[in-house]
Design an enzyme around this catalytic site. Structure first.
Site, short mmCIF file in Angstrom:
data_model
loop_
_atom_site.label_atom_id
_atom_site.label_comp_id
_atom_site.label_asym_id
_atom_site.label_seq_id
_atom_site.Cartn_x
_atom_site.Cartn_y
_atom_site.Cartn_z
N LYS A 129 0.97 4.10 -3.06
CA LYS A 129 0.55 5.48 -2.86
C LYS A 129 1.69 6.47 -3.10
CE LYS A 129 -3.75 4.65 -2.15
NZ LYS A 129 -4.76 5.08 -3.14
N TYR A 182 0.84 -1.20 0.00
CA TYR A 182 0.00 0.00 0.00
C TYR A 182 0.87 1.25 0.00
CZ TYR A 182 -3.78 3.18 1.27
OH TYR A 182 -4.69 4.21 1.28
#
Length: 214
Positions: free
Chosen positions: A183, A179
Site C-alpha cells: 500500500k 500489505y
C-alpha cells in the site's frame, strides 16, 4: 538538457469537495476487483450515475450475478495475469473508449513474511509466496500501464486513474509487512504518475480507506 515536461505537483482533494455526477454520465469505466467489497460499491455507484461499467474479478459467480443485476459487463480477471487484464480493457474499448479506470483489486490475509513454521535443527525457512504484495502492487502496476496506453485511444476525455490504497499507505501496520509495503508502494506509484501528467495525459489519485464493514 531542459526537462521534457513541466513538473507541477498537485494537491490532495479537500475532504469537503463536491462534484457533479452528471459529468460521469455516458463515460466508459473500468473497475478491477469489482465483484464484492469496496469494488462492488464502486461499480454500483458508477452505474447509478449513468456510466457504462466493465469490471473484472476472480469470483466468476458473483461477478456474473452483479453484471446481470446492473446491466454492466463482467470479465473474469486475475490482475496478476496480463492477458486477462488486457481482455478487460479491450472489452471496454469495444464500447468506444476508456475514460476512467479504478485499480481496486487487492488482498489482505496471512502474511507470508512473518508466517511461523516448525523449527528443527535441520530445516530451512520456506520461501514466502508474497501473493498479497504481488496482487496489491504488481497488479496495480499492470492496470496503470494499460490505462496509460488505452487512454490515448480515447481523445477528448478527462482521463482519470483512481487507485484504492489504504490508511496503511500512510501508517505502520503491525504484523502485515506485505500489505503495508504494497500500500505504500501504490501511493508511491501515484505520486510519480501524478507528477508526469504532461506525458501520461491522465489525472491520478488514490483513495485510502481503513477497515470497512460489509
Amino acid at each position: 538538457m531542459p526537462p521534457r515536461w513541466k513538473f507541477t505537483p498537485s494537491e490532495a482533494v479537500p475532504a469537503g469537495a463536491t462534484f457533479d455526477p452528471q459529468n460521469l454520465k455516458g463515460k466508459n469505466v473500468i473497475v478491477t476487483g469489482g465483484a464484492s467489497g469496496i469494488g462492488e460499491f464502486v461499480v454500483r455507484g458508477f452505474v447509478e450515475v449513468g456510466a457504462f461499467v466493465t469490471f473484472g474479478d476472480v469470483d466468476l459467480a458473483r461477478g456474473e450475478a452483479l453484471a446481470k443485476e446492473l446491466g454492466a459487463v463482467f470479465v473474469k480477471c486475475d490482475v496478476l495475469k496480463w492477458e486477462e487484464q488486457l481482455e478487460l480493457f479491450k472489452k471496454t474499448l469495444e464500447r468506444g473508449g476508456v475514460d476512467v479506470v479504478v485499480a481496486n483489486a487487492g488482498l489482505d490475509g496471512e502474511d507470508t513474511i512473518l508466517k511461523r513454521q516448525p523449527i528443527t535443527p535441520s530445516n530451512d525457512p520456506t520461501e514466502p509466496n508474497l501473493r498479497i504484495l504481488r496482487i496489491n502492487l504488481i497488479g496495480v502496476a499492470y492496470t496503470a500501464r494499460l490505462a496509460n496506453f488505452y487512454f490515448s485511444r480515447t481523445p477528448k476525455s478527462d482521463h482519470s486513474l483512481i487507485i484504492t490504497a489504504s490508511l496503511s499507505s500512510y501508517i505502520d501496520h503491525p504484523f502485515s509487512p506485505e500489505y503495508n509495503a504494497s500500500k505504500w508502494g501504490v501511493r508511491g506509484l501515484m505520486r510519480s504518475l501524478r507528477s508526469t501528467t504532461g506525458v501520461s495525459g491522465m489525472r491520478v489519485g488514490v483513495v485510502a480507506p481503513w477497515y470497512v464493514p460489509f
